[in-house]
Design an enzyme around this catalytic site. Structure first.
Site, PDB file in Angstrom:
ATOM      1  N   HIS A 288      33.341  39.765  44.290  1.00 60.19           N
ATOM      2  CA  HIS A 288      33.272  40.767  45.363  1.00 60.19           C
ATOM      3  C   HIS A 288      33.691  42.118  44.787  1.00 60.19           C
ATOM      4  CE1 HIS A 288      35.188  42.256  49.420  1.00 60.19           C
ATOM      5  NE2 HIS A 288      34.071  42.898  49.121  1.00 60.19           N
TER       6      HIS A 288
ATOM      7  N   GLY B  42      46.381  39.802  53.299  1.00 62.22           N
ATOM      8  CA  GLY B  42      47.500  39.740  54.243  1.00 62.22           C
ATOM      9  C   GLY B  42      47.336  40.622  55.471  1.00 62.22           C
TER      10      GLY B  42
ATOM     11  N   SER C  28      40.235  33.125  47.721  1.00 63.55           N
ATOM     12  CA  SER C  28      40.201  34.375  46.951  1.00 63.55           C
ATOM     13  C   SER C  28      41.491  34.448  46.152  1.00 63.55           C
ATOM     14  CB  SER C  28      40.102  35.567  47.905  1.00 63.55           C
ATOM     15  OG  SER C  28      40.700  36.702  47.306  1.00 63.55           O
TER      16      SER C  28
ATOM     17  N   ASP D 243      38.151  39.180  43.634  1.00 57.52           N
ATOM     18  CA  ASP D 243      38.080  40.517  44.233  1.00 57.52           C
ATOM     19  C   ASP D 243      38.285  41.563  43.159  1.00 57.52           C
ATOM     20  OD1 ASP D 243      37.733  40.183  47.094  1.00 57.52           O
ATOM     21  OD2 ASP D 243      39.671  39.166  47.055  1.00 57.52           O
TER      22      ASP D 243
ATOM     23  N   GLY E  99      40.667  46.017  50.539  1.00 56.62           N
ATOM     24  CA  GLY E  99      41.708  46.643  49.725  1.00 56.62           C
ATOM     25  C   GLY E  99      42.945  45.777  49.533  1.00 56.62           C
ATOM     26  N   PHE E 100      43.293  45.020  50.573  1.00 62.33           N
ATOM     27  CA  PHE E 100      44.539  44.261  50.480  1.00 62.33           C
ATOM     28  C   PHE E 100      44.401  42.921  51.199  1.00 62.33           C
ATOM     29  CE2 PHE E 100      45.422  48.755  50.356  1.00 62.33           C
ATOM     30  CZ  PHE E 100      46.258  48.858  49.254  1.00 62.33           C
TER      31      PHE E 100
ATOM     32  N   SER F  62      45.618  34.746  51.414  1.00 63.28           N
ATOM     33  CA  SER F  62      47.051  34.444  51.579  1.00 63.28           C
ATOM     34  C   SER F  62      47.321  33.118  52.272  1.00 63.28           C
ATOM     35  CB  SER F  62      47.791  35.594  52.266  1.00 63.28           C
ATOM     36  OG  SER F  62      47.005  36.256  53.162  1.00 63.28           O
TER      37      SER F  62
ATOM     38  N   ASP G 177      35.669  37.645  55.538  1.00 64.46           N
ATOM     39  CA  ASP G 177      36.724  37.842  54.540  1.00 64.46           C
ATOM     40  C   ASP G 177      37.772  38.784  55.113  1.00 64.46           C
ATOM     41  OD1 ASP G 177      38.268  38.425  52.335  1.00 64.46           O
ATOM     42  OD2 ASP G 177      36.629  39.223  51.128  1.00 64.46           O
ATOM     43  N   GLY G 178      38.980  38.258  55.235  1.00 64.33           N
ATOM     44  CA  GLY G 178      40.104  39.077  55.709  1.00 64.33           C
ATOM     45  C   GLY G 178      40.760  38.446  56.923  1.00 64.33           C
ATOM     46  N   GLY G 179      42.017  38.053  56.746  1.00 64.52           N
ATOM     47  CA  GLY G 179      42.767  37.497  57.872  1.00 64.52           C
ATOM     48  C   GLY G 179      42.302  36.128  58.332  1.00 64.52           C
TER      49      GLY G 179
END
Ligand code: DX5
Length: 217
Positions: free
Chosen positions: A64, A148, A9, A35, A145-146, A197, A174-176
């Site tokens: 997304h 990391g 992403s 995103d 939203g963010f 990240s 998606d995320g972490g």
């Protein structure tokens, strides 16, 4: 289970060197996620369709939309923004759309795979009736939203349940996601891994992707 796919992403890529960052990952990527945030559905904002004019890639895009009530005209701005790019799928949020089916149909009519995303707190039950209309389900593993943020492992229950229900569907997380959490997600049944990240903050971006692939073997 369908093939494992790696989806960098570009959210946490260095936006001043966006093309360079994309060049480093494209040979190792199945899709590239863009995103899009509106500061309404999520408390953050990103460039909108004009972002697609800022780079080129041979990798198909995963768009997304973290956007409240995306209209057909709004979606069309992404489709029309850069005809050199191929859009594989457009993902809309269950929580953000009052007529999900209508929007999914519009995406499909434009020969793009329609997909649904759900936030960590949204039960899978809410989207079961749409599963035959989508090519992929995105189970968010952080609040959108963010980048990391820390991976929410509780979401794996939904991944397991969905994998049992739909053995062949693409399940995206998606995320972490990193070289530890990817293995947890794949074990639960996810096969499409969005990573921001861990890849774009790494010095060796291709190396970061290889680490993830090694961790899920
Ligand atoms: C979160 C975005 C993610 C985010 C993931 O709202 O949808 O794609 O960029 O970032 P990492 O991989 O850093 O958690």
């Amino acid at each position: 289970m369908p093939k494992i796919k790696i989806v960098p992403s570009i959210l946490s890529a260095d936006q001043d060197k966006l093309q360079e960052g994309i060049n480093e990952v494209e040979d190792y990527s199945d899709l590239l996620q863009v995103d899009v945030m509106d500061n309404k559905f999520v408390p953050n904002i990103t460039p909108q369709a004009e972002l697609l004019k800022k780079f080129n890639t041979k990798v198909p895009l995963d768009i997304h939309l973290m956007v409240k009530e995306p209209s057909n005209d709004y979606i069309k701005t992404f489709i029309d923004s850069n005809k050199k790019l191929k859009i594989n799928n457009i993902t809309i949020h269950y929580e953000a759309c009052s007529d999900l089916e209508k929007t999914l149909n519009f995406i499909k009519k434009n020969s793009i795979i329609p997909c649904i995303a759900i936030n960590p707190k949204t039960p899978l039950d809410k989207i079961k009736k749409f599963l035959d209309k989508v090519g992929m389900v995105l189970i968010m593993t952080v609040e959108p939203g963010f980048s990391g943020q820390k991976f929410v492992e509780d979401c794996m229950e939904k991944v397991q349940e969905l994998r049992k229900l739909k053995p062949n569907i693409d399940i995206e997380v998606d995320g972490g996601i990193n070289d530890k959490t990817a293995a947890i997600a794949v074990k639960a049944g996810a096969n499409v891994l969005v990573v921001s990240s861990f890849i774009f903050k790494a010095k060796d971006k291709a190396g970061a992707i290889k680490k993830i692939l090694a961790s899920v073997k």
